[in-house]
Design a protein around this motif. Structure first.
Motif, PDB file in Angstrom:
ATOM      1  N   GLU A   2       0.835  -1.202   0.000  1.00  0.00           N
ATOM      2  CA  GLU A   2       0.000   0.000   0.000  1.00  0.00           C
ATOM      3  C   GLU A   2       0.870   1.252   0.000  1.00  0.00           C
ATOM      4  OE1 GLU A   2      -3.218   0.139   2.780  1.00  0.00           O
ATOM      5  OE2 GLU A   2      -3.132  -2.021   3.028  1.00  0.00           O
ATOM      6  N   LYS A   3       0.320   2.286  -0.574  1.00  0.00           N
ATOM      7  CA  LYS A   3       1.014   3.569  -0.594  1.00  0.00           C
ATOM      8  C   LYS A   3       0.165   4.597   0.135  1.00  0.00           C
ATOM      9  CE  LYS A   3       3.503   2.822  -4.852  1.00  0.00           C
ATOM     10  NZ  LYS A   3       3.824   3.329  -6.185  1.00  0.00           N
ATOM     11  N   VAL A   4       0.807   5.668   0.545  1.00  0.00           N
ATOM     12  CA  VAL A   4       0.112   6.752   1.232  1.00  0.00           C
ATOM     13  C   VAL A   4      -0.782   7.467   0.234  1.00  0.00           C
ATOM     14  CG1 VAL A   4       0.421   8.913   2.475  1.00  0.00           C
ATOM     15  CG2 VAL A   4       2.001   7.037   2.881  1.00  0.00           C
ATOM     16  N   ASN A   5      -2.031   7.661   0.612  1.00  0.00           N
ATOM     17  CA  ASN A   5      -2.992   8.326  -0.249  1.00  0.00           C
ATOM     18  C   ASN A   5      -2.983   9.827   0.082  1.00  0.00           C
ATOM     19  OD1 ASN A   5      -5.104   9.146  -1.811  1.00  0.00           O
ATOM     20  ND2 ASN A   5      -6.570   7.647  -1.011  1.00  0.00           N
ATOM     21  N   TYR A   6      -2.112  10.562  -0.624  1.00  0.00           N
ATOM     22  CA  TYR A   6      -1.953  11.992  -0.343  1.00  0.00           C
ATOM     23  C   TYR A   6      -3.204  12.781  -0.699  1.00  0.00           C
ATOM     24  CZ  TYR A   6       2.980  11.178   0.475  1.00  0.00           C
ATOM     25  OH  TYR A   6       4.170  10.738   0.997  1.00  0.00           O
ATOM     26  N   GLN A   7      -3.913  12.361  -1.722  1.00  0.00           N
ATOM     27  CA  GLN A   7      -5.125  13.072  -2.127  1.00  0.00           C
ATOM     28  C   GLN A   7      -6.158  13.037  -1.011  1.00  0.00           C
ATOM     29  OE1 GLN A   7      -6.948  11.525  -5.635  1.00  0.00           O
ATOM     30  NE2 GLN A   7      -8.335  13.254  -5.863  1.00  0.00           N
ATOM     31  N   LYS A   8      -6.323  11.885  -0.399  1.00  0.00           N
ATOM     32  CA  LYS A   8      -7.272  11.754   0.704  1.00  0.00           C
ATOM     33  C   LYS A   8      -6.857  12.623   1.889  1.00  0.00           C
ATOM     34  CE  LYS A   8      -9.206   8.290   3.805  1.00  0.00           C
ATOM     35  NZ  LYS A   8      -9.155   6.877   4.205  1.00  0.00           N
ATOM     36  N   ILE A   9      -5.569  12.662   2.184  1.00  0.00           N
ATOM     37  CA  ILE A   9      -5.062  13.466   3.298  1.00  0.00           C
ATOM     38  C   ILE A   9      -5.282  14.945   3.016  1.00  0.00           C
ATOM     39  CG2 ILE A   9      -2.968  14.138   4.531  1.00  0.00           C
ATOM     40  CD1 ILE A   9      -1.967  11.279   4.128  1.00  0.00           C
ATOM     41  N   ILE A  10      -5.019  15.375   1.798  1.00  0.00           N
ATOM     42  CA  ILE A  10      -5.173  16.792   1.447  1.00  0.00           C
ATOM     43  C   ILE A  10      -6.643  17.205   1.521  1.00  0.00           C
ATOM     44  CG2 ILE A  10      -4.990  18.440  -0.465  1.00  0.00           C
ATOM     45  CD1 ILE A  10      -2.346  16.999  -1.204  1.00  0.00           C
ATOM     46  N   ILE A  11      -7.536  16.369   1.014  1.00  0.00           N
ATOM     47  CA  ILE A  11      -8.966  16.693   1.063  1.00  0.00           C
ATOM     48  C   ILE A  11      -9.452  16.740   2.501  1.00  0.00           C
ATOM     49  CG2 ILE A  11     -11.273  15.826   0.494  1.00  0.00           C
ATOM     50  CD1 ILE A  11     -10.060  14.852  -2.167  1.00  0.00           C
ATOM     51  N   SER A  12      -9.028  15.789   3.310  1.00  0.00           N
ATOM     52  CA  SER A  12      -9.413  15.757   4.719  1.00  0.00           C
ATOM     53  C   SER A  12      -8.904  17.007   5.448  1.00  0.00           C
ATOM     54  CB  SER A  12      -8.856  14.496   5.371  1.00  0.00           C
ATOM     55  OG  SER A  12      -9.037  14.521   6.754  1.00  0.00           O
ATOM     56  N   THR A  13      -7.651  17.361   5.181  1.00  0.00           N
ATOM     57  CA  THR A  13      -7.070  18.554   5.800  1.00  0.00           C
ATOM     58  C   THR A  13      -7.813  19.806   5.353  1.00  0.00           C
ATOM     59  OG1 THR A  13      -4.910  17.489   5.882  1.00  0.00           O
ATOM     60  CG2 THR A  13      -4.954  19.880   6.090  1.00  0.00           C
ATOM     61  N   PHE A  14      -8.129  19.895   4.066  1.00  0.00           N
ATOM     62  CA  PHE A  14      -8.846  21.059   3.543  1.00  0.00           C
ATOM     63  C   PHE A  14     -10.211  21.215   4.214  1.00  0.00           C
ATOM     64  CE2 PHE A  14     -11.861  22.835   0.448  1.00  0.00           C
ATOM     65  CZ  PHE A  14     -11.316  24.110   0.329  1.00  0.00           C
ATOM     66  N   LEU A  15     -10.925  20.104   4.375  1.00  0.00           N
ATOM     67  CA  LEU A  15     -12.238  20.173   5.016  1.00  0.00           C
ATOM     68  C   LEU A  15     -12.128  20.590   6.485  1.00  0.00           C
ATOM     69  CD1 LEU A  15     -13.973  17.042   3.459  1.00  0.00           C
ATOM     70  CD2 LEU A  15     -14.385  19.459   2.934  1.00  0.00           C
ATOM     71  N   LYS A  16     -11.115  20.100   7.177  1.00  0.00           N
ATOM     72  CA  LYS A  16     -10.916  20.487   8.574  1.00  0.00           C
ATOM     73  C   LYS A  16     -10.578  21.966   8.687  1.00  0.00           C
ATOM     74  CE  LYS A  16      -9.393  15.933  10.067  1.00  0.00           C
ATOM     75  NZ  LYS A  16      -8.254  15.119  10.484  1.00  0.00           N
ATOM     76  N   VAL A  17      -9.721  22.452   7.796  1.00  0.00           N
ATOM     77  CA  VAL A  17      -9.350  23.869   7.810  1.00  0.00           C
ATOM     78  C   VAL A  17     -10.553  24.729   7.447  1.00  0.00           C
ATOM     79  CG1 VAL A  17      -7.938  25.614   6.628  1.00  0.00           C
ATOM     80  CG2 VAL A  17      -6.894  23.497   7.431  1.00  0.00           C
ATOM     81  N   LEU A  18     -11.347  24.291   6.490  1.00  0.00           N
ATOM     82  CA  LEU A  18     -12.551  25.033   6.115  1.00  0.00           C
ATOM     83  C   LEU A  18     -13.522  25.130   7.291  1.00  0.00           C
ATOM     84  CD1 LEU A  18     -13.778  26.414   3.630  1.00  0.00           C
ATOM     85  CD2 LEU A  18     -14.948  24.283   3.148  1.00  0.00           C
ATOM     86  N   LEU A  19     -13.701  24.033   8.001  1.00  0.00           N
ATOM     87  CA  LEU A  19     -14.551  24.047   9.194  1.00  0.00           C
ATOM     88  C   LEU A  19     -13.986  24.992  10.245  1.00  0.00           C
ATOM     89  CD1 LEU A  19     -16.985  22.893  10.757  1.00  0.00           C
ATOM     90  CD2 LEU A  19     -15.448  21.089  11.562  1.00  0.00           C
ATOM     91  N   MET A  20     -12.665  24.980  10.397  1.00  0.00           N
ATOM     92  CA  MET A  20     -12.040  25.866  11.368  1.00  0.00           C
ATOM     93  C   MET A  20     -12.239  27.334  10.976  1.00  0.00           C
ATOM     94  SD  MET A  20      -8.306  25.346  12.923  1.00  0.00           S
ATOM     95  CE  MET A  20      -7.314  26.702  12.383  1.00  0.00           C
TER      96      MET A  20
END
Length: 94
Positions: A2-20
């Motif tokens: 398995e490889k690190v899914n950077y796209q998923k991490i970036i989207i998750s981070t973006f949504l958290k920052v947007l909520l913040m």
């Protein structure tokens, strides 16, 4: 492997920052929001001037980096854990 899914991490981070950002905007603009319930709505640029200060932007960027790092390390740990479990299973089967 398995490889690190950077796209998923970036989207998750973006949504958290947007909520913040929404939460910070609401907390800093709460007096203006209360005024608007009575019909006294200040201009939107007045709301933005009081909500997005340099300190808030630094806070948002700092937490954005923290959220990204935390998600990245959690995903790497999960991959390592899965790899160890697979290795144990392969050793048992042999």
């Amino acid at each position: 492997m398995e490889k690190v899914n950077y796209q998923k991490i970036i989207i998750s981070t973006f949504l958290k920052v947007l909520l913040m950002i929404v939460i910070i905007f609401i907390l800093n603009s709460w007096p203006n929001i209360k005024q608007s319930f009575n019909g006294n709505v200040p201009p939107f640029n007045y709301w933005l001037d009081h909500s997005f200060k340099i300190s808030n932007i630094i806070l948002i960027l700092g937490f954005g980096g923290y959220f990204y790092y935390k998600d990245l390390t959690a995903q790497k740990e999960a991959i390592e854990k899965a790899k160890k479990i697979n290795e144990k299973r392969d050793n048992i089967e042999v």
